[in-house]
Write a protein that holds these residues in place. Structure first.
Motif, short mmCIF file in Angstrom:
data_model
loop_
_atom_site.label_atom_id
_atom_site.label_comp_id
_atom_site.label_asym_id
_atom_site.label_seq_id
_atom_site.Cartn_x
_atom_site.Cartn_y
_atom_site.Cartn_z
N MET A 138 9.56 2.42 -57.13
CA MET A 138 9.49 3.68 -56.39
C MET A 138 10.80 3.99 -55.70
O MET A 138 11.22 5.15 -55.64
CB MET A 138 8.34 3.61 -55.38
N LEU A 139 11.49 2.97 -55.21
CA LEU A 139 12.76 3.20 -54.55
C LEU A 139 13.85 3.58 -55.54
O LEU A 139 14.74 4.39 -55.21
CB LEU A 139 13.18 1.95 -53.76
N PHE A 140 13.80 3.05 -56.77
CA PHE A 140 14.72 3.51 -57.80
C PHE A 140 14.42 4.97 -58.16
O PHE A 140 15.33 5.75 -58.45
CB PHE A 140 14.62 2.63 -59.05
N ALA A 141 13.13 5.33 -58.16
CA ALA A 141 12.75 6.72 -58.42
C ALA A 141 13.27 7.64 -57.32
O ALA A 141 13.56 8.82 -57.57
CB ALA A 141 11.23 6.83 -58.54
N TRP A 142 13.37 7.13 -56.11
CA TRP A 142 13.94 7.89 -54.99
C TRP A 142 15.34 8.38 -55.36
O TRP A 142 15.68 9.56 -55.21
CB TRP A 142 13.96 7.00 -53.77
N GLY A 143 16.18 7.47 -55.86
CA GLY A 143 17.52 7.85 -56.27
C GLY A 143 17.50 8.86 -57.39
O GLY A 143 18.35 9.76 -57.45
N GLN A 152 17.27 16.06 -51.19
CA GLN A 152 17.60 15.06 -50.19
C GLN A 152 16.38 14.73 -49.35
O GLN A 152 15.66 15.62 -48.91
CB GLN A 152 18.72 15.57 -49.28
N THR A 153 16.15 13.45 -49.12
CA THR A 153 14.97 13.02 -48.35
C THR A 153 15.07 13.46 -46.89
O THR A 153 14.18 14.08 -46.35
CB THR A 153 14.84 11.49 -48.39
N PHE A 154 16.18 13.16 -46.26
CA PHE A 154 16.33 13.45 -44.84
C PHE A 154 16.89 14.87 -44.67
O PHE A 154 17.75 15.31 -45.42
CB PHE A 154 17.23 12.41 -44.18
N GLY A 155 16.39 15.55 -43.68
CA GLY A 155 16.82 16.92 -43.44
C GLY A 155 15.86 17.93 -44.04
O GLY A 155 15.89 19.10 -43.70
N MET A 156 14.97 17.51 -44.94
CA MET A 156 13.96 18.40 -45.50
C MET A 156 12.71 18.33 -44.63
O MET A 156 12.41 17.31 -44.03
CB MET A 156 13.61 18.00 -46.93
N ALA A 181 17.81 -6.45 -57.96
CA ALA A 181 17.35 -5.07 -57.74
C ALA A 181 17.48 -4.68 -56.27
O ALA A 181 17.92 -3.56 -55.95
CB ALA A 181 15.90 -4.92 -58.20
N LEU A 182 17.14 -5.58 -55.36
CA LEU A 182 17.28 -5.29 -53.93
C LEU A 182 18.75 -5.13 -53.53
O LEU A 182 19.08 -4.26 -52.71
CB LEU A 182 16.63 -6.40 -53.10
N ALA A 183 19.61 -5.93 -54.13
CA ALA A 183 21.04 -5.79 -53.84
C ALA A 183 21.56 -4.44 -54.32
O ALA A 183 22.36 -3.78 -53.63
CB ALA A 183 21.81 -6.93 -54.51
N VAL A 184 21.11 -4.02 -55.49
CA VAL A 184 21.51 -2.71 -56.03
C VAL A 184 21.01 -1.59 -55.13
O VAL A 184 21.73 -0.63 -54.84
CB VAL A 184 20.99 -2.53 -57.47
N LEU A 185 19.76 -1.71 -54.67
CA LEU A 185 19.19 -0.68 -53.79
C LEU A 185 19.96 -0.57 -52.48
O LEU A 185 20.18 0.53 -51.96
CB LEU A 185 17.72 -0.98 -53.51
N LEU A 186 20.37 -1.71 -51.92
CA LEU A 186 21.15 -1.68 -50.70
C LEU A 186 22.47 -0.95 -50.92
O LEU A 186 22.94 -0.20 -50.05
CB LEU A 186 21.42 -3.10 -50.19
N GLY A 187 23.07 -1.17 -52.10
CA GLY A 187 24.30 -0.47 -52.41
C GLY A 187 24.10 1.02 -52.60
O GLY A 187 24.95 1.83 -52.22
N LEU A 188 22.96 1.39 -53.19
CA LEU A 188 22.69 2.80 -53.47
C LEU A 188 22.24 3.58 -52.24
O LEU A 188 22.69 4.70 -52.00
CB LEU A 188 21.62 2.93 -54.56
N LEU A 189 21.33 2.97 -51.47
CA LEU A 189 20.70 3.69 -50.36
C LEU A 189 21.32 3.38 -49.01
O LEU A 189 20.93 3.98 -48.01
CB LEU A 189 19.19 3.36 -50.33
N GLY A 190 22.26 2.43 -48.97
CA GLY A 190 22.91 2.12 -47.71
C GLY A 190 22.12 1.12 -46.88
O GLY A 190 21.02 0.71 -47.24
N LEU A 198 8.93 12.55 -51.41
CA LEU A 198 8.35 11.89 -50.24
C LEU A 198 7.60 10.62 -50.64
O LEU A 198 7.69 9.59 -49.97
CB LEU A 198 7.40 12.84 -49.51
N LEU A 199 6.84 10.69 -51.75
CA LEU A 199 6.11 9.52 -52.21
C LEU A 199 7.05 8.40 -52.63
O LEU A 199 6.84 7.23 -52.28
CB LEU A 199 5.19 9.90 -53.38
N ALA A 200 8.10 8.75 -53.37
CA ALA A 200 9.04 7.74 -53.85
C ALA A 200 9.79 7.10 -52.70
O ALA A 200 10.01 5.87 -52.70
CB ALA A 200 10.02 8.37 -54.84
N SER A 201 10.20 7.88 -51.71
CA SER A 201 11.01 7.35 -50.62
C SER A 201 10.17 6.62 -49.58
O SER A 201 10.27 5.39 -49.42
CB SER A 201 11.81 8.48 -49.95
N TRP A 202 9.31 7.35 -48.89
CA TRP A 202 8.53 6.73 -47.83
C TRP A 202 7.45 5.79 -48.37
O TRP A 202 7.15 4.76 -47.77
CB TRP A 202 7.90 7.79 -46.95
N GLY A 203 6.86 6.16 -49.52
CA GLY A 203 5.88 5.25 -50.14
C GLY A 203 6.52 3.96 -50.59
O GLY A 203 5.96 2.87 -50.42
#
Length: 220
Positions: A140-145, A154-158, A79-88, A185-190
Motif C-alpha cells: 500500500m505504501l508503494f501504491a502511495w508513491g 499529493q497526500t498532504f495539503g489536500m 523494501a522498508l529502506a526504499v520507502l524511507l528513501g522515497l517518502l522521507g 488516502l487509503l494507500a497512504s494512511w491505510g
C-alpha cells in the motif's frame, strides 16, 4: 540442492529484494513505481505459493527451509529502506520501520547465537500473520508513491473540500478525481496504519522468541 519449482520461486523472491532498490536507479517515475509495486506483490505471493507447492508435491528441502526466511527478511528490510528513501523520514513512518528492523536484527542474532538449538525459535502462526501484514502495508505504501507520481496527487495539503466541490458540481471531475482522492488516502494512511499494526506484531513475536531463548542464555 534440487531446482524444484518451490526453490526457484524462493530464489526469485531473494533476487527481487535488491531489485526493488535498483529499479529506482534505472527507471524514472512513474514507471519505477509501477514496476516496484508489481514486483513486490508478485514476490510476496511466492512466499505462500512456494511453501504450498513444496508440501503438496512433497518437495520440502533443507535448501528451501534455509532460504525462505532469509528471502522474506530481505524483501521486508530492503523494501522498508526504499520507502524511507522515497517518502522521507517522517515520524509516522520512521518509528514502525525502526521497530521492525530492530526486531529482525535481534531475532537473527538470537538464532545465530543458539546455533543448533535455534529450532526452539520455530516460526509461529502469529509470526506468519506479522509477515502478511508487513507485506500488505508495504504494498500500500508503494501504491502511495504511484498515486503521487502517476496521478499527480499529493497526500498532504489536500482536504475534503475538493471532493465536496466535485460532488456538488462546482468542479468538474477530472478522470475520476473522487476515486483517485480516496485511493490516495487509503494507500497512504491505510498503509501507515497497517505498518504500525505490523510493528506491534513484530515486537510481540520478538519478545516471544526472546522468552523461548532465555533457558539457553542462562549461565551454567
Amino acid at each position: 540442492m534440487r531446482w524444484t519449482l518451490p526453490n526457484i520461486l524462493t530464489v526469485f523472491r531473494l533476487i527481487a529484494a535488491p531489485a526493488l532498490g535498483l529499479v529506482f536507479l534505472v527507471l524514472p517515475h512513474p514507471y519505477a513505481d509501477w514496476v516496484v509495486l508489481i514486483l513486490f506483490i508478485t514476490a510476496s505471493l511466492t512466499d505462500y505459493i512456494d511453501g504450498y507447492l513444496a508440501r503438496k508435491w512433497q518437495q520440502v528441502s533443507k535448501f528451501g527451509a534455509m532460504l525462505d526466511p532469509i528471502a522474506d527478511k530481505a524483501m521486508v528490510v530492503i523494501a522498508l529502506a526504499v520507502l524511507l528513501g522515497l517518502l522521507g523520514g517522517m515520524v509516522w513512518l520512521m518509528i514502525p520501520v525502526v521497530a521492525i528492523l530492530f526486531r529482525e536484527v535481534f531475532v537473527s542474532g538470537l538464532r545465530e547465537y543458539l546455533g543448533h538449538t535455534a529450532g526452539t525459535l520455530q516460526v509461529t502462526p502469529l509470526a506468519k500473520w506479522k509477515t502478511t501484514v508487513q507485506m500488505v502495508a508495504i504494498s500500500m505504501l508503494f501504491a502511495w508513491g504511484l498515486f503521487e507520481h502517476f496521478f499527480g496527487m499529493q497526500t498532504f495539503g489536500m482536504d475534503g473540500e475538493i471532493v465536496a466541490a466535485v460532488l456538488a458540481g462546482e468542479i468538474a471531475d477530472d478522470f475520476g478525481l473522487i476515486w483517485k482522492y480516496y485511493g490516495l488516502l487509503l494507500a497512504s494512511w491505510g498503509g501507515l496504519a497497517l505498518l504500525w499494526v505490523a510493528a506491534a506484531l513484530t515486537l510481540v513475536t520478538g519478545a516471544d522468541y526472546f522468552l523461548k531463548a532465555l533457558p539457553y542464555l542462562r549461565e551454567e
